[in-house]
Scaffold this motif. Sequence first.
Motif, PDB file in Angstrom:
ATOM      1  N   ASN A 176       0.886  -1.369  -0.183  1.00  0.00           N
ATOM      2  CA  ASN A 176       0.041  -0.066   0.058  1.00  0.00           C
ATOM      3  C   ASN A 176       0.945   1.267   0.057  1.00  0.00           C
ATOM      4  O   ASN A 176       0.643   2.152  -0.884  1.00  0.00           O
ATOM      5  N   TYR A 177       2.060   1.280   0.751  1.00  0.00           N
ATOM      6  CA  TYR A 177       2.699   2.382   0.987  1.00  0.00           C
ATOM      7  C   TYR A 177       3.427   2.670  -0.561  1.00  0.00           C
ATOM      8  O   TYR A 177       3.348   3.773  -0.915  1.00  0.00           O
ATOM      9  N   LEU A 178       4.001   1.572  -1.112  1.00  0.00           N
ATOM     10  CA  LEU A 178       4.554   1.767  -2.595  1.00  0.00           C
ATOM     11  C   LEU A 178       3.349   2.200  -3.443  1.00  0.00           C
ATOM     12  O   LEU A 178       3.860   3.021  -4.442  1.00  0.00           O
ATOM     13  N   ALA A 179       2.435   1.883  -3.308  1.00  0.00           N
ATOM     14  CA  ALA A 179       1.417   2.146  -4.534  1.00  0.00           C
ATOM     15  C   ALA A 179       1.078   3.687  -4.135  1.00  0.00           C
ATOM     16  O   ALA A 179       0.989   4.373  -5.062  1.00  0.00           O
ATOM     17  N   LYS A 180       0.892   4.212  -3.016  1.00  0.00           N
ATOM     18  CA  LYS A 180       0.991   5.313  -2.726  1.00  0.00           C
ATOM     19  C   LYS A 180       1.948   6.263  -3.047  1.00  0.00           C
ATOM     20  O   LYS A 180       1.987   7.575  -3.427  1.00  0.00           O
ATOM     21  N   ARG A 181       3.087   5.759  -3.247  1.00  0.00           N
ATOM     22  CA  ARG A 181       4.475   6.360  -3.675  1.00  0.00           C
ATOM     23  C   ARG A 181       4.247   6.274  -5.200  1.00  0.00           C
ATOM     24  O   ARG A 181       5.374   6.927  -5.760  1.00  0.00           O
ATOM     25  N   GLY A 182       3.491   5.684  -5.833  1.00  0.00           N
ATOM     26  CA  GLY A 182       3.337   5.972  -7.454  1.00  0.00           C
ATOM     27  C   GLY A 182       3.894   4.521  -7.920  1.00  0.00           C
ATOM     28  O   GLY A 182       3.929   4.522  -9.227  1.00  0.00           O
ATOM     29  N   TYR A 183       4.381   3.554  -7.450  1.00  0.00           N
ATOM     30  CA  TYR A 183       4.648   2.316  -7.977  1.00  0.00           C
ATOM     31  C   TYR A 183       3.433   1.616  -8.604  1.00  0.00           C
ATOM     32  O   TYR A 183       2.592   1.191  -7.830  1.00  0.00           O
ATOM     33  N   ASP A 184       3.575   1.126  -9.633  1.00  0.00           N
ATOM     34  CA  ASP A 184       2.507  -0.061 -10.130  1.00  0.00           C
ATOM     35  C   ASP A 184       3.319  -1.328  -9.823  1.00  0.00           C
ATOM     36  O   ASP A 184       3.859  -1.845 -10.741  1.00  0.00           O
ATOM     37  N   LEU A 185       2.671  -2.105  -8.564  1.00  0.00           N
ATOM     38  CA  LEU A 185       3.374  -3.244  -8.339  1.00  0.00           C
ATOM     39  C   LEU A 185       3.018  -4.516  -9.363  1.00  0.00           C
ATOM     40  O   LEU A 185       4.109  -5.185  -9.486  1.00  0.00           O
ATOM     41  N   GLN A 186       2.111  -4.455  -9.996  1.00  0.00           N
ATOM     42  CA  GLN A 186       1.765  -5.417 -10.968  1.00  0.00           C
ATOM     43  C   GLN A 186       2.662  -5.284 -12.095  1.00  0.00           C
ATOM     44  O   GLN A 186       3.516  -6.418 -12.803  1.00  0.00           O
ATOM     45  N   LYS A 187       3.067  -3.998 -12.549  1.00  0.00           N
ATOM     46  CA  LYS A 187       3.966  -3.852 -13.676  1.00  0.00           C
ATOM     47  C   LYS A 187       5.321  -4.208 -13.153  1.00  0.00           C
ATOM     48  O   LYS A 187       6.103  -4.737 -13.907  1.00  0.00           O
ATOM     49  N   GLU A 188       5.473  -3.737 -11.970  1.00  0.00           N
ATOM     50  CA  GLU A 188       7.186  -4.102 -11.402  1.00  0.00           C
ATOM     51  C   GLU A 188       7.546  -5.539 -11.307  1.00  0.00           C
ATOM     52  O   GLU A 188       8.289  -6.066 -11.635  1.00  0.00           O
ATOM     53  N   ARG A 189       6.295  -6.161 -10.757  1.00  0.00           N
ATOM     54  CA  ARG A 189       6.278  -7.505 -10.464  1.00  0.00           C
ATOM     55  C   ARG A 189       6.640  -8.427 -11.895  1.00  0.00           C
ATOM     56  O   ARG A 189       7.371  -9.355 -12.015  1.00  0.00           O
ATOM     57  N   ALA A 190       5.999  -7.862 -13.068  1.00  0.00           N
ATOM     58  CA  ALA A 190       5.854  -8.706 -14.423  1.00  0.00           C
ATOM     59  C   ALA A 190       7.282  -8.324 -14.891  1.00  0.00           C
ATOM     60  O   ALA A 190       8.016  -9.293 -15.498  1.00  0.00           O
ATOM     61  N   ALA A 191       7.778  -6.980 -14.500  1.00  0.00           N
ATOM     62  CA  ALA A 191       9.092  -6.796 -15.323  1.00  0.00           C
ATOM     63  C   ALA A 191      10.146  -7.615 -14.682  1.00  0.00           C
ATOM     64  O   ALA A 191      11.183  -8.183 -15.275  1.00  0.00           O
ATOM     65  N   TRP A 192      10.009  -7.832 -13.379  1.00  0.00           N
ATOM     66  CA  TRP A 192      10.925  -8.553 -12.272  1.00  0.00           C
ATOM     67  C   TRP A 192      10.943 -10.050 -12.905  1.00  0.00           C
ATOM     68  O   TRP A 192      12.025 -10.581 -12.971  1.00  0.00           O
ATOM     69  N   ASN A 193       9.719 -10.569 -12.982  1.00  0.00           N
ATOM     70  CA  ASN A 193       9.563 -12.026 -13.587  1.00  0.00           C
ATOM     71  C   ASN A 193      10.337 -12.082 -14.790  1.00  0.00           C
ATOM     72  O   ASN A 193      11.160 -12.918 -15.174  1.00  0.00           O
ATOM     73  N   ALA A 194      10.117 -11.061 -15.675  1.00  0.00           N
ATOM     74  CA  ALA A 194      10.740 -11.241 -17.205  1.00  0.00           C
ATOM     75  C   ALA A 194      12.269 -11.180 -16.939  1.00  0.00           C
ATOM     76  O   ALA A 194      12.967 -11.850 -17.573  1.00  0.00           O
ATOM     77  N   ARG A 195      12.801 -10.264 -15.856  1.00  0.00           N
ATOM     78  CA  ARG A 195      14.253 -10.323 -15.727  1.00  0.00           C
ATOM     79  C   ARG A 195      14.794 -11.714 -15.297  1.00  0.00           C
ATOM     80  O   ARG A 195      15.839 -12.156 -15.576  1.00  0.00           O
ATOM     81  N   LEU A 196      14.086 -12.175 -14.359  1.00  0.00           N
ATOM     82  CA  LEU A 196      14.317 -13.630 -13.748  1.00  0.00           C
ATOM     83  C   LEU A 196      14.415 -14.619 -14.659  1.00  0.00           C
ATOM     84  O   LEU A 196      15.285 -15.617 -14.889  1.00  0.00           O
ATOM     85  N   LYS A 197      13.563 -14.550 -15.819  1.00  0.00           N
ATOM     86  CA  LYS A 197      13.428 -15.874 -16.759  1.00  0.00           C
ATOM     87  C   LYS A 197      14.537 -15.487 -17.788  1.00  0.00           C
ATOM     88  O   LYS A 197      15.205 -16.350 -18.369  1.00  0.00           O
ATOM     89  N   ARG A 198      15.330 -14.195 -17.929  1.00  0.00           N
ATOM     90  CA  ARG A 198      16.419 -13.965 -18.739  1.00  0.00           C
ATOM     91  C   ARG A 198      17.563 -14.718 -18.427  1.00  0.00           C
ATOM     92  O   ARG A 198      18.039 -14.609 -17.375  1.00  0.00           O
TER      93      ARG A 198
END
Length: 198
Positions: A176-198
């Motif tokens: 909740n804190y990070l969302a209020k700070r402007g982070y899109d957690l779904q987007k961040e998580r998807a990008a992280w998963n993509a980085r992990l697959k590489r």
Amino acid sequence: MNTRNSIVYLVMLFVSLKAYSQNSAQEELNYAKTLDQRASKIVNTLEIADSAKYNRVKSLIVNQYRELNAIHEGKKAKVGTEETAASRLTLLHSEYLKKLSAELTSEQVDAVKNGMTFNVLAVTNKAYQDMIPSLQPDEKTQINTWLVEARELAMDAGSSEEKHQIFGKYKGRINNYLAKRGYDLQKERAAWNARLKR
């Protein structure tokens, strides 16, 4: 009840009590063994060369687990009030940390805390930083502060499931804190998963 039936009843009662006693003794042995293994696993990470000190610290951890179990079993059995259990947990926590601090460095005390909470603090901290590489220093500090708070509470939980629930509650607060700070957690998580697959 005639004399013969009374004797049969007493013999059956004696046999039942003996079997119960043997089962209870075996359960206690199994429980003691589990606590010893759990405490040894934690103390082995502390690199304590002095065997007497090693055993003192292991005893402190085993005793803490026993005391926590007694409080939580009392809550299940509805012995006392929730407030009584909470105050007993607070006092036990405080006394335990004093005893550990008398034997260990602050880094070693933290290692014990992490051992009792399955190292969730470090794993979760790393996951947030890997998932969101753009976290600012104040955000990293806030996340760590909440995870430390969660660890203190989780140390006193009655089961591993309860420990993970406490961390889950704090992860929700962090999200909740990070969302209020402007982070899109779904987007961040998807990008992280993509980085992990590489």
